[in-house]
Design a protein around this motif. Structure first.
Motif, short mmCIF file in Angstrom:
data_model
loop_
_atom_site.label_atom_id
_atom_site.label_comp_id
_atom_site.label_asym_id
_atom_site.label_seq_id
_atom_site.Cartn_x
_atom_site.Cartn_y
_atom_site.Cartn_z
N UNK A 74 24.19 17.50 42.91
CA UNK A 74 25.70 17.88 42.53
C UNK A 74 25.86 19.32 42.65
N UNK A 75 24.92 20.06 42.38
CA UNK A 75 24.85 21.64 42.36
C UNK A 75 25.09 22.12 43.84
N UNK A 76 24.50 21.31 44.70
CA UNK A 76 24.43 21.79 46.00
C UNK A 76 25.75 21.23 46.79
N UNK A 77 26.29 19.99 46.38
CA UNK A 77 27.67 19.75 46.91
C UNK A 77 28.59 20.60 46.45
N UNK A 78 28.62 21.19 45.21
CA UNK A 78 29.63 21.61 44.64
C UNK A 78 29.61 23.20 45.18
N UNK A 79 28.24 23.77 45.43
CA UNK A 79 27.92 25.10 45.97
C UNK A 79 28.48 24.98 47.37
N UNK A 80 28.47 23.97 48.16
CA UNK A 80 29.02 24.00 49.61
C UNK A 80 30.61 23.58 49.65
N UNK A 81 31.16 23.46 48.33
CA UNK A 81 32.56 23.10 48.53
C UNK A 81 33.41 24.44 48.53
N UNK A 82 33.07 25.64 48.56
CA UNK A 82 33.89 26.86 48.33
C UNK A 82 33.07 27.92 48.90
N UNK A 102 26.84 24.48 35.69
CA UNK A 102 25.68 24.77 34.77
C UNK A 102 24.41 24.95 35.50
N UNK A 103 24.25 24.03 36.44
CA UNK A 103 22.78 23.98 37.43
C UNK A 103 22.95 25.01 38.23
N UNK A 104 24.24 25.35 38.81
CA UNK A 104 24.30 26.75 39.89
C UNK A 104 23.88 28.12 39.02
N UNK A 105 24.40 28.17 37.81
CA UNK A 105 24.39 29.41 36.88
C UNK A 105 22.75 29.27 36.59
N UNK A 106 21.90 28.11 36.28
CA UNK A 106 20.58 28.07 35.88
C UNK A 106 19.71 28.63 37.00
N UNK A 107 20.18 28.10 38.33
CA UNK A 107 19.36 28.27 39.51
C UNK A 107 19.59 29.82 39.96
N UNK A 108 20.57 30.66 39.37
CA UNK A 108 21.23 31.75 39.68
C UNK A 108 21.80 31.91 41.41
N UNK A 109 22.41 30.78 41.60
CA UNK A 109 23.31 30.82 42.60
C UNK A 109 24.53 31.45 42.47
N UNK A 120 25.67 34.45 44.90
CA UNK A 120 24.89 35.33 44.83
C UNK A 120 24.05 35.72 46.08
N UNK A 121 24.22 34.49 47.04
CA UNK A 121 23.37 34.30 48.14
C UNK A 121 23.45 33.18 48.89
N UNK A 122 22.44 32.97 49.81
CA UNK A 122 22.55 31.69 50.63
C UNK A 122 21.99 30.37 49.76
N UNK A 123 21.44 30.84 48.88
CA UNK A 123 20.63 29.73 47.77
C UNK A 123 20.13 28.60 48.72
#
Length: 482
Positions: A74-82, A102-109, A120-123
């Motif tokens: 889910x965090x990858x889908x959300x990250x690629x949506x914007x 929450x997972x994007x913040x935890x992973x530092x994305x 913050x980058x390409x993740x």
């Protein structure tokens, strides 16, 4: 050496193969793999075969995990949506926002500044994503895949163990087979004709080892906690009580106000009570309860003072005690005699630990009659606990907003000492007068989950509600763990 018919069939099936797994042997013997393993273990004890057990651990997706297969976590889908940045209020509209942010913040994305989400980058994919991608390729994840345990913790995959058995014939087994085996079908049950005619003497009878314990059979049974609840119900029926019931949702009026509990009492705050959005109209005659709170009504009481809020009384809650049912029952049955009880679940916002839960069962009892007094109350409680197996009962003074005098009954348990099991008392005039009740009302509320813990020998209240099949199987139908 006396072998069972099944051991003989196993050796015959195994001889041309040397070794084979249980599933293949089961197909050849026209039986179940579990049965083959049972036969093999018997033969292994005689040195005829060797049994090798192999466990393969795999990880397969859960129902939630299946929803993400082929799409990404889910965090990858959300990250690629914007793009590089997006207002938080817009990102929260995404269906996966609640999980993904929450997972994007935890992973530092991402970082969040002034209500705006910035990347913050390409993740690049982490070990958990790499492992999850294997699900789409093979339907499962190998046990040695890095990141798989993180997916287990998130509930996206579950651990499954596949057990296989390889059975091999030994030289001793081959030697016995070469010497010849009697493969005639054995007779396990004799008929009347075989006994009378004497034919049984020449039949290949099945041999039984009376020293072997049979396989345990577990009959269906009621959950131990439910059995105790049913036992309490029977005890109260035997004591002449009728059962009352009601909904778990109650208005604050019946849950608190009708019991003369002040509207600013700490138990009515959010930390103790689950409040609901619903509001229920006040019953006819609620004004008498209002007057009792404000100035004591027509009694000698001075009430609580202040201004009573009808709006606060209309708010619905998950009932915090079953006493709310008692006062409603009395409002509908004002003439003596009344003997009623209720066993129902109540809800309080508790910190969960071995002795506290947010929901638990309570036993509520009331007796209203001419001339009943405090000694009768103690007698009812002592009789009930005696029938539940607690011979030593004592009472110590207590305080409750709606009873006076009040006591807390205790029972003595070997190894634990005196254990408090509830509260009891006589309803105050401020509770009964607004409903036109003119005779004394004895009342008690007992925490029956604690009684169950003592009877079943438990140390953790949560065990009463777990789906522990082994515990249910091993708990005797009669008696307890005390």
């Amino acid at each position: 050496m006396e072998l069972t018919q099944n051991e003989k069939k196993l050796l015959v099936a195994l001889a041309p193969l040397g070794s084979a797994d249980a599933a293949a042997l089961a197909e050849k013997m026209n039986t179940r793999p579990e049965a083959v393993v049972q036969y093999a273990n018997l033969a292994r004890e005689r040195g005829l075969v060797e049994v090798e057990r192999d466990v393969t651990r795999r990880y397969r997706p859960t129902e939630e995990g299946l929803a993400y297969v082929g799409k990404g976590l889910p965090e990858r889908q959300l990250f690629e949506s914007f793009g590089e940045a997006i207002p938080m209020r817009d990102l929260q509209k995404h269906p996966l926002a609640k999980i993904g942010i929450g997972w994007m913040r935890r992973k530092g994305w991402i970082t969040i500044r002034d209500g705006v989400v910035h990347k913050t980058g390409n993740a690049p994919p982490g070990p958990d994503e790499v492992a999850f991608a294997r699900v789409g390729e093979t339907g499962e994840i190998p046990a040695d895949e890095e990141g798989v345990l993180d997916l287990v913790k998130r509930g996206l995959v579950r651990e499954e163990d596949e057990v296989t058995y390889t059975i091999s014939i030994t030289p001793h087994g081959r030697a016995l087979l070469a010497a010849g085996l009697d493969l005639r079908e054995e007779v396990g049950t004799l008929t009347r004709e075989q006994i009378i005619s004497g034919a049984w003497e020449s039949l290949p009878l099945r041999r039984y080892d009376v020293t072997k314990l049979p396989r345990r059979v577990y009959p269906g049974k009621t959950h131990p906690y439910q059995r105790l609840i049913d036992e309490m119900r029977r005890v109260l029926f035997d004591m002449g009580f009728a059962e009352m019931s009601g909904g778990v949702v109650q208005s604050s009026f019946w849950n608190f106000d009708a019991l003369f509990q002040p509207q600013d009492h700490p138990a009515r705050e959010m930390q103790d009570t689950f409040f609901l959005a619903e509001r229920w109209p006040l019953p006819e005659g609620y004004e008498r309860v209002r007057e009792m709170h404000e100035h004591g009504g027509d009694t000698s009481s001075t009430g609580w003072g202040g201004r009573w809020s009808a709006e606060k009384a209309q708010q619905c809650v998950l009932r915090t005690h079953t006493t709310s049912l008692s006062i409603q029952h009395l409002a509908e049955h004002r003439e003596p005699p009344v003997k009623a009880f209720c066993i129902g679940r109540v809800y309080r916002r508790e910190a969960i630990d071995p002795t506290h839960l947010a929901e638990f069962e309570q036993l509520e009892g009331i007796v209203m009659d001419e001339g009943v007094n405090f000694r009768h109350l103690l007698g009812f409680l002592k009789e009930f606990y005696a029938k539940m197996g607690f011979d030593r009962v004592r009472f110590r003074p207590g305080y409750f907003p709606y009873t006076e005098p009040s006591v807390e009954p205790e029972v003595y348990v070997e190894g634990l000492g005196w254990v408090e099991l509830g509260g009891a008392g006589i309803f105050r005039e401020e509770v009964t007068a607004p409903f036109g009740i003119e005779h004394p009302v004895l009342a008690w509320g007992l925490g029956i989950s604690r009684v169950a813990m003592l009877r079943l020998g438990l140390r953790d209240l949560r065990h009463l509600y777990r789906s522990d099949v082994e515990w249910i199987r091993e708990t005797p139908i009669y008696g307890g763990g005390r």
